[in-house]
Design a protein around this motif. Structure first.
Motif, short mmCIF file in Angstrom:
data_model
loop_
_atom_site.label_atom_id
_atom_site.label_comp_id
_atom_site.label_asym_id
_atom_site.label_seq_id
_atom_site.Cartn_x
_atom_site.Cartn_y
_atom_site.Cartn_z
N ARG A 86 0.84 -1.19 0.00
CA ARG A 86 0.00 0.00 0.00
C ARG A 86 0.88 1.25 0.00
NH1 ARG A 86 -3.42 -1.45 3.59
NH2 ARG A 86 -2.03 -1.00 5.30
N ASP A 104 -2.73 6.04 1.93
CA ASP A 104 -3.92 5.38 2.48
C ASP A 104 -4.79 4.73 1.42
OD1 ASP A 104 -3.49 5.79 5.16
OD2 ASP A 104 -4.47 7.74 5.19
N PHE A 138 -8.21 3.33 -4.48
CA PHE A 138 -9.45 3.04 -3.76
C PHE A 138 -10.18 4.33 -3.40
CE2 PHE A 138 -6.93 -0.72 -3.35
CZ PHE A 138 -7.85 -1.75 -3.37
N LEU A 145 -1.58 5.58 13.31
CA LEU A 145 -0.19 5.15 13.37
C LEU A 145 0.70 6.36 13.10
CD1 LEU A 145 -1.79 2.51 12.80
CD2 LEU A 145 0.09 1.81 11.34
N SER A 166 -0.84 7.51 9.55
CA SER A 166 -1.84 6.84 8.71
C SER A 166 -2.92 6.27 9.62
CB SER A 166 -1.21 5.75 7.83
OG SER A 166 -0.59 4.78 8.62
N THR A 167 -4.13 6.17 9.08
CA THR A 167 -5.30 5.89 9.91
C THR A 167 -5.99 4.61 9.50
OG1 THR A 167 -5.60 8.28 10.08
CG2 THR A 167 -7.46 6.92 10.73
N ARG A 168 -6.48 3.87 10.47
CA ARG A 168 -7.33 2.71 10.23
C ARG A 168 -8.62 2.88 11.03
NH1 ARG A 168 -3.12 2.08 8.26
NH2 ARG A 168 -1.65 0.38 8.09
N ARG A 191 -14.32 -1.48 13.40
CA ARG A 191 -15.45 -1.66 14.32
C ARG A 191 -15.21 -2.95 15.11
NH1 ARG A 191 -20.29 -2.34 11.10
NH2 ARG A 191 -18.93 -2.52 9.29
N PRO A 218 -7.74 1.07 6.11
CA PRO A 218 -7.57 1.61 4.77
C PRO A 218 -8.47 0.90 3.75
CG PRO A 218 -5.56 0.51 5.51
CD PRO A 218 -6.50 0.50 6.65
N ALA A 219 -8.77 1.66 2.67
CA ALA A 219 -9.81 1.22 1.75
C ALA A 219 -9.53 -0.15 1.13
CB ALA A 219 -9.98 2.26 0.65
N LYS A 221 -10.96 -2.83 3.30
CA LYS A 221 -12.36 -2.65 3.72
C LYS A 221 -13.12 -3.97 3.58
CE LYS A 221 -16.54 -0.08 2.61
NZ LYS A 221 -16.86 0.71 3.78
N MET A 281 -2.11 -4.91 12.27
CA MET A 281 -2.28 -3.93 11.19
C MET A 281 -1.11 -2.95 11.09
SD MET A 281 -5.12 -4.42 9.51
CE MET A 281 -5.53 -2.85 8.76
#
Lengths: 395, 261
Positions: free
Chosen positions: A353, A356, A394, B53, B61-63, B66, B86-87, B90, B129
């Motif tokens: 990746r 993001d 994405f 993170l 960077s974000t995750r 739920r 991240p997408a 998903k 992750m």
């Protein structure tokens, strides 16, 4: 209006109405793929480099603690060389309702059964979208009705499959194809109902502590056609088959032991095939957070040289390298050795990746030491070694 | 009078000997059991977790994940982690059946193939992750997973007093030699954890803050920050939308139900 324009128009209409009326969760990806073949093609019209663009939006609506759901995933690929590879599909358009011990599903969907890595023997519900990739992991959406009874440690599911999807095949200008082009416009069916034959499937799965067991039965139109020569082309012939399948996995600390076996019969004959092996994971190699998995799987098929798959007496050896970093860097490399013909297939898949929203996927495949009589399937791919790079964005 | 005195003396002596009989190990275990009992009866819980993170250079960077948890009496909890970003991941979902000392059962759902994979849980010490949280840091903290040793009692901010307890993983394949845990004496809220690696070097520190009480009983933090002292990287979890008792059942935590996504 031709078929493609109509489909595109209908799809865009459906999308707009869905997003506005359902307030569905919208996501998906658009991807650019470049392929380079290191040898010239064996047939005229074939090119050495190929560019392709694919789009897959995804609309999802979930409610009642995810017990009720609606999903719509259309897909379209445009290919600059092969008209047969330029194609669209509805990967998923279905609704699922779970109430207590029961789960109901209706619409177009995808189902995966199985445990092994190098071949998916037991998996039978969906047709392979073989123009996407020759690894057989891309599937066409299958219309289905499903009822499942959920238990504490497993479930049993009944599938009614009212419409059959034909396999996709590369066209005359496409690479990775059979010597004669498959005429997908004139398929033949054993059943007089053609693609409207209603297929059935049943699957039971259960977890016994460290063991996950699945038993399945399928009765209907074979997803794998027999290719019959008619003039200068091949015509797919879809037979009626019954298949019993078993998939088994034993999971321990570092080992995964796997087995898939099938018995498939048609009106004239039948065969058995199996694939089994292990994956051992070395965790945190060299005090890093990276993992290394060693995979070995053996393939057998009672039809021997008459087998319609290249896995009649083969060994797969592979390595899976997982960096476990923030970019989810992964690499899987493997070789299939044919113990009868001595042919070898090498395959590498890697992904990482960027930021993001972007993912880079790398793929390479090479086939060597093929033999025209021992392994005609692989032999037809002898000039199609390729490297592929894909950028997925994405949203 | 004399008899009264004797009885009193005996009582005092007994009390002293009872108090004396509790070793620091016993006290540590008692605190862990009390904390566990304090959280009993929550039945099920859903929450949204944002994971940020941050590397040494400060790049983030974000995750978005739920979390659903089902309380299981007599065994570890069942939980499901549903990835929203991240997408590219998903729809990926992880189902875990936590056990005490026995290895956890874990399944991973990969939406692209719609494939459910049973995975081995040997990798407890591996990063979750790509974050500074290891799988073992996020799993259900069952009492029998550690041996305990009470160290001391000390003030630990916002007027709270904390029990400081050292605990050593009793399960296999942990990445830690020991952890030092600060939890408040009143409500057993986890305030801070120091993690020591296998070579006994201080590896990470977790600080939890912004505690709020839900349905009049259960305390949950709004923020959990994990700082890695060796790499300079950190990961912050921001929790929101805590919902208790949604009526979830074991049917919602079945490997079949993973495919509903």
């Amino acid at each position: 209006m031709n078929m493609k324009t109509r489909t595109a128009l209908l799809t865009s209409l459906l999308m707009t109405s869905l997003t506005t009326s359902l307030q569905a969760d919208v996501s998906g990806n658009i991807a650019v793929e470049g392929r380079y073949f290191s040898h010239n093609g064996l047939y005229p019209l074939q090119e050495n480099s190929n560019v392709s663009i694919s789009l897959q939006p995804e609309f999802r609506k979930r409610w009642d603690n995810d017990r009720k759901s609606f999903t719509f995933i259309p897909f379209y690929r445009w290919d600059n060389n092969d008209d047969e590879r330029s194609h669209g599909d509805i990967r998923q358009l279905d609704t699922t309702i779970a109430t207590g011990d029961w789960e109901y599903q209706a619409g177009i969907s995808k189902v995966f059964w199985g445990v092994t890595e190098s071949q998916h023997l037991v998996d039978i519900i969906n047709q392979t979208d073989s123009v996407e990739n020759i690894d057989g992991e891309d599937k066409l959406g299958q219309p289905m009705l499903r009822v499942s009874r959920i238990f504490d440690e497993g479930s049993i599911g009944l599938y009614v499959l009212p419409y059959f999807r034909e396999r996709t095949f590369a066209g005359a200008s496409g690479r990775l194809r059979t010597p004669l082009v498959v005429d997908t416009d004139n398929p033949r069916f054993e059943s007089s109902d053609d693609e409207r034959h209603i297929d059935y499937a049943l699957r039971w799965n259960h977890t016994f502590d460290a063991v996950d067991l699945g038993l399945s039965y399928f009765d209907g139109t074979s997803r794998e056609p027999e290719l019959q020569q008619v003039g200068a082309s091949l015509v797919p012939y879809y037979r009626q088959i019954q298949q019993v399948g078993l998939d088994l996995q034993y999971t321990s600390d570092s080992w995964l032991w796997k087995l898939e076996a099938i018995r498939r019969e048609n009106a004239d004959t039948g065969y058995n095939a199996a694939v089994g092996g292990f994956e051992y994971t070395f965790v945190g190699i060299n005090d890093s957070s990276a993992d290394l998995g060693a995979i070995a799987e053996y393939h057998t098929d009672s039809r021997d040289k008459l087998a319609t798959s290249p896995f009649q007496n083969d060994i797969f050896l592979g390595a899976r390298f997982t960096l476990n970093d923030a970019q989810s860097t992964e690499l899987l490399a493997g070789t299939v050795f044919d113990l009868d013909s001595n042919s070898k297939t090498l395959r590498i898949e890697a992904s990482r990746r960027i930021g993001d929203d972007i993912k880079i996927n790398f793929e390479a495949q090479a086939v060597t030491d093929t033999d025209a009589t021992d392994d005609p399937l692989l032999h037809s791919l002898r000039a199609d070694d390729f490297v592929q790079l894909e950028f997925q964005r994405f949203f | 009078m004399k008899i009264k005195k004797i009885i009193l003396a005996t009582c005092l002596g007994l009390m002293a000997s009872v108090a004396h009989a509790e070793t620091s190990q016993e006290k540590g275990l008692r605190i862990a059991k009390e904390a566990d009992a304090r959280d009993n009866g929550f039945k099920d819980l859903t929450a949204d977790m944002k994971m940020i993170l941050k590397n040494r250079a400060g790049k983030t960077s974000t995750r978005n994940i739920r979390i659903k948890t089902l309380e299981v009496n007599g065994d570890g909890d069942k939980s499901m982690s549903l990835f929203d970003s991240p997408a590219d991941v998903k729809g990926t979902t992880m189902l875990t059946y936590t056990h005490g000392l026995k290895a956890d059962d874990q399944w991973l759902y990969l939406p692209a193939l719609r494939r459910v994979k049973r995975i081995n849980s040997r990798n407890k010490s591996g990063p979750f992750m790509g974050s500074e949280f290891a799988f073992e840091d996020l799993g259900s903290q069952e009492v029998e997973k550690y041996t305990y040793n009470f160290l001391r009692e000390e003030p630990c901010g916002s007027g709270w007093t904390c029990n400081v307890v050292e605990r050593k993983p009793a399960y296999q394949y942990s990445g830690y030699s020991r952890q030092v845990v600060w939890s408040d004496t009143k409500e057993h809220r986890l305030v801070k954890v120091d993690f020591y690696d296998r070579k006994n070097a201080k590896l990470k520190t977790l600080v939890s803050s912004g505690y709020k009480q839900y349905i009049g009983h259960y305390w949950r933090p709004a923020t959990m920050n994990m700082q890695n002292h060796l790499t300079g990287k950190s990961t912050t979890l921001t929790w929101s939308n805590y919902k208790f008792r949604n009526g979830l059942t074991s049917r919602d935590f079945n490997k079949n139900s993973l495919q509903r996504r």
